[in-house]
Design a protein around this motif. Structure first.
Motif, mmCIF file in Angstrom:
data_model
loop_
_atom_site.group_PDB
_atom_site.id
_atom_site.type_symbol
_atom_site.label_atom_id
_atom_site.label_comp_id
_atom_site.label_asym_id
_atom_site.label_seq_id
_atom_site.Cartn_x
_atom_site.Cartn_y
_atom_site.Cartn_z
ATOM 1 N N GLY A 78 -62.979 -98.773 -22.291
ATOM 2 C CA GLY A 78 -61.790 -98.821 -23.127
ATOM 3 C C GLY A 78 -62.080 -99.131 -24.580
ATOM 4 N N ALA A 79 -63.004 -100.052 -24.802
ATOM 5 C CA ALA A 79 -63.320 -100.454 -26.174
ATOM 6 C C ALA A 79 -64.417 -99.606 -26.793
ATOM 7 N N GLY A 80 -65.162 -98.909 -25.964
ATOM 8 C CA GLY A 80 -66.278 -98.134 -26.472
ATOM 9 C C GLY A 80 -67.422 -99.008 -26.947
ATOM 10 N N THR A 81 -67.558 -100.167 -26.329
ATOM 11 C CA THR A 81 -68.596 -101.122 -26.745
ATOM 12 C C THR A 81 -69.432 -101.535 -25.540
ATOM 13 N N MET A 93 -71.509 -106.429 -28.365
ATOM 14 C CA MET A 93 -72.840 -106.419 -28.946
ATOM 15 C C MET A 93 -73.048 -105.211 -29.861
ATOM 16 N N ILE A 94 -72.747 -104.022 -29.336
ATOM 17 C CA ILE A 94 -72.898 -102.804 -30.126
ATOM 18 C C ILE A 94 -71.779 -101.848 -29.748
ATOM 19 N N LYS A 95 -71.553 -100.880 -30.611
ATOM 20 C CA LYS A 95 -70.499 -99.903 -30.372
ATOM 21 C C LYS A 95 -71.101 -98.507 -30.472
ATOM 22 N N GLU A 96 -70.654 -97.639 -29.618
ATOM 23 C CA GLU A 96 -71.144 -96.267 -29.632
ATOM 24 C C GLU A 96 -70.124 -95.410 -30.389
ATOM 25 N N GLY A 132 -83.055 -100.372 -22.064
ATOM 26 C CA GLY A 132 -82.285 -100.286 -20.830
ATOM 27 C C GLY A 132 -81.758 -98.900 -20.581
ATOM 28 N N THR A 133 -80.523 -98.828 -20.058
ATOM 29 C CA THR A 133 -79.915 -97.551 -19.674
ATOM 30 C C THR A 133 -78.490 -97.494 -20.197
ATOM 31 N N ASP A 134 -78.137 -96.380 -20.852
ATOM 32 C CA ASP A 134 -76.774 -96.288 -21.375
ATOM 33 C C ASP A 134 -75.810 -95.939 -20.250
ATOM 34 N N HIS A 135 -74.525 -95.836 -20.598
ATOM 35 C CA HIS A 135 -73.504 -95.660 -19.556
ATOM 36 C C HIS A 135 -73.552 -94.269 -18.926
ATOM 37 N N ASN A 136 -74.326 -93.372 -19.502
ATOM 38 C CA ASN A 136 -74.512 -92.042 -18.909
ATOM 39 C C ASN A 136 -75.772 -91.963 -18.052
ATOM 40 N N GLY A 137 -76.453 -93.086 -17.915
ATOM 41 C CA GLY A 137 -77.669 -93.110 -17.118
ATOM 42 C C GLY A 137 -78.914 -92.726 -17.871
ATOM 43 N N ASN A 138 -78.817 -92.557 -19.197
ATOM 44 C CA ASN A 138 -79.975 -92.182 -19.992
ATOM 45 C C ASN A 138 -80.800 -93.421 -20.364
ATOM 46 N N LEU A 151 -78.741 -92.417 -32.313
ATOM 47 C CA LEU A 151 -77.958 -92.382 -33.551
ATOM 48 C C LEU A 151 -76.626 -93.074 -33.425
ATOM 49 N N THR A 152 -76.085 -93.170 -32.222
ATOM 50 C CA THR A 152 -74.701 -93.587 -32.093
ATOM 51 C C THR A 152 -74.514 -95.061 -31.777
ATOM 52 N N PHE A 153 -75.564 -95.848 -31.819
ATOM 53 C CA PHE A 153 -75.427 -97.276 -31.579
ATOM 54 C C PHE A 153 -75.378 -98.013 -32.917
ATOM 55 N N GLY A 154 -74.391 -98.853 -33.077
ATOM 56 C CA GLY A 154 -74.302 -99.643 -34.300
ATOM 57 C C GLY A 154 -73.464 -100.879 -34.071
ATOM 58 N N THR A 155 -73.475 -101.750 -35.038
ATOM 59 C CA THR A 155 -72.686 -102.974 -34.988
ATOM 60 C C THR A 155 -71.565 -102.866 -36.001
#
Length: 636
Positions: free
Chosen positions: A342-345, A358-361, A312-318, A384-388
């Motif tokens: 707010g949660a960074g998720t 689901m995941i956190k950046e 999909g697309t991240d919150h920055n449009g990438n 690299l920055t996606f994790g659970t």
């Protein structure tokens, strides 16, 4: 050092891949663990929802004694020391109750670990026969290292077996669903087996159910439905550990069970209240274990993701592409999974559970695999920055845990034999006091062909009179091909109110419904006989019979009044079966007579219309008297 590192790498890569949920309790290895917890909770759900809190309890299961203290321990085989190949695990005997063996099967399904790891994946989006794991980029290298360093006699190949086939159709799985049903049929139907052999078969059957439940629970880990191969606790090359299974341990799953709501006026436990209607309806409405298996996998595949299968697309449009190349159309970042600043998720919304992380950046939450990718070992397109995190895993477990438990509750329900004991008669007038009845296995769920229940001579079969267990030296009971027979010669039934039989069914104690000790009241209604005509033969039961007369018999048993009704036949006769030791008021043509059947006089005769006296008037006629055709009885 190099050889050691290769050995560790190989072990980490594949030994852990089977663990859809981590197989051990880190605080108490090798006991506990999330798979054991899921199976334990599924058993509790069945007992609570089908029997204890059911608005209409299952008519057969309500006679099962399912409390922990009532279940009998069975000696059987388990894995005492884990291993990697079939010939290097250590097995030994253990004793568990049926529930305990189901729980134990949640653990043993992952043993031996390397051998099993490739058999625990099921991708519902692939064609039938191609749903096994293929995300194994280093299988060839692994094979070489195993043969050169570890086991020269082992040929490591992808077995191309998916977990549904392994559970339900593979003949080479000794602990599969069908193998368990076969063991159960032998345990309950072969009367020539010793109790010890039957116990082992029963333990095998319950453990096989537990292992099948493990494979069902695997489907509530997204990696196992999205062709996402992963090692255990440590990374291996380009494969990262699955963070959900790292964090969703027994405490998180217990919390998920505890979060299942109660609903309705009686506040009954409602597992389907913890999930949306789509998956709740699929679980409740599945027609078979295999269709349930697919339905759960399809839902989890479509609603959940893994760090390696992001799309999909991240919150920055990438644009985000899956790190392992396994492309799935949903859920998509930016569509079903949306950014929470707010949660960074990235969160998804579930009916009845709200937003689920689901995941956190965050770099701090990155897995070991992500760290390796950061230093240049990653695949192209890896983020690299996606994790659970632990919090997001616990959040997902509140959705996935109840799904695993409810689906496995249905597996237990299908698998559990429905066996019913019924006492049909006890003739207390005969010296041996013969008992007759039946033990029926009713077709249900996985059992389309009933078992002819047979107990060996050393089988557990006990008699209870007014809730008191009787001395086995005073009676004989047998069950052969579903026929219950016995002699109660030494049992005092004179004042008996309730009689019951309890039988062991593969470690579960089953009780018959209370048989209320019964007698027979035989009634004749006739016109008064003129005894002045001495040339006319005397009929000790009166004069001309009166047919089609309503006769009632009323009594009170355990505080509940009952009235039986019958009409006389052409010979003016009818009969009733009534409780022993209870006064019965028999009424016909405005006449009423009390009578009581007792253990020493279970047959009583009542005659209406008699004029004069004859000592035989109220004595019962012989059993073979053809006039005893009209009959009424009571429900016990």
């Amino acid at each position: 050092m190099r050889k050691l590192s290769h050995l560790v790498w190989a072990a980490c890569l594949f030994a852990g891949a089977a663990h859809a949920y981590w197989n051990y309790d880190p605080q108490n290895p090798p006991y506990g663990g999330p798979h054991r917890k899921i199976n334990e909770c599924a058993w509790k759900l069945l007992v609570i929802t089908k029997v204890r809190e059911a608005e209409r309890p299952d008519p057969v299961l309500k006679q099962y004694k399912l409390k922990d203290d009532d279940l009998r321990k069975l000696l059987g085989a388990t894995v005492t020391t884990p291993g990697n190949w079939p010939d290097d695990i250590v097995t030994g005997d253990a004793e568990f109750t049926p529930a305990g063996w189901i729980i134990e099967g949640g653990y043993t399904a992952d043993e031996p670990e390397v051998y099993m790891c490739l058999r625990h994946f099921y991708d519902p989006t692939k064609p039938e026969g191609q749903r096994y794991l293929t995300d194994i980029p280093f299988l060839g290298k692994f094979r070489e290292q195993v043969r050169s360093i570890w086991r020269r006699d082992v040929e490591v190949v992808n077995p191309t077996i998916d977990s549904r086939a392994w559970a339900f159709t593979r003949a080479d799985n000794p602990w599969g669903w069908q193998q368990g049903l076969t063991a159960m049929r032998q345990a309950l139907g072969q009367g020539d087996l010793t109790r010890a052999k039957r116990n082992r078969l029963a333990a095998t059957a319950w453990r096989a159910l537990g292992e099948s439940m493990h494979l069902m629970a695997d489907l509530t880990v997204a990696a196992h439905t999205r062709n996402d191969g992963h090692p255990g606790k440590l990374p291996a090359g380009d494969l990262r550990p699955d963070p959900y299974e790292e964090w969703a341990l027994a405490p998180e799953l217990q919390a998920a069970y505890d979060s299942i709501p109660r609903s309705g006026g009686w506040q009954k436990l409602d597992p389907f209240g913890a999930m949306d209607d789509e998956i709740g309806g699929a679980i409740a409405g599945a027609g078979s274990p295999t269709s349930l298996f697919h339905a759960v996998a399809a839902y989890v595949n479509r609603r959940f993701l893994t760090p390696d299968t992001l799309n999909g697309t991240d919150h920055n449009g990438n644009p985000i592409a899956p790190a392992n190349g396994q492309l799935y159309p949903s859920p998509l970042l930016g569509r079903e999974v949306v950014w929470d600043e707010g949660a960074g998720t990235y969160n998804a919304t579930f009916a009845r559970r709200g937003e689920v992380a689901m995941i956190k950046e965050t770099w701090q939450s990155a897995t070991w695999g992500a760290w390796l990718k950061k230093i240049g070992t990653g695949l192209s397109g890896a983020t690299l920055t996606f994790g659970t995190t632990h919090d997001s895993a616990a959040s997902q477990a509140r959705v996935l845990g109840p799904i695993a438990m409810a689906a496995n509750m249905r597996l237990i329900d299908w698998y559990l034999p429905r066996v019913q004991i019924t006492i049909t008669s006890i003739d207390a007038s005969q010296p041996d006091k013969p008992l007759a009845g039946k033990v029926e296995h009713k077709p249900y769920g996985a059992w389309t062909t009933p078992i002819d229940i047979t107990l060996p001579k050393d089988g557990i079969l006990e008699l209870y009179v007014d809730d008191r267990r009787q001395d086995p030296r005073d009676y004989e009971l047998t069950v052969t091909k579903g026929v219950l027979a016995g002699k109660l010669k030494g049992v005092d039934l004179k004042d008996a109110k309730r009689i019951g039989v309890e039988m062991d069914m593969a470690g579960i104690r089953i009780a018959s419904p209370d048989y209320t000790a019964r007698g027979v009241v035989m009634v004749r209604v006739c016109k008064p006989q003129d005894q002045t005509d001495m040339n006319r033969p005397m009929n000790v039961l009166g004069g001309e019979p009166i047919p089609n007369v309503e006769v009632t018999a009323s009594y009170t048993l355990n505080g509940k009044p009952a009235t039986l009704r019958a009409r006389t036949d052409k010979n003016g006769n009818c009969r009733y079966t009534v409780p022993l030791g209870v006064e019965v008021k028999v009424k016909a043509q405005d006449q009423e007579k009390p009578v009581t059947c007792t253990g020493d006089r279970p047959k009583q005769g009542v005659n209406f219309g008699w004029q004069g006296h004859d000592p035989r008037a109220d004595e019962p006629p012989p059993d073979d008297n053809p006039y005893l055709t009209g009959e009424a009885g009571f429900e016990h």
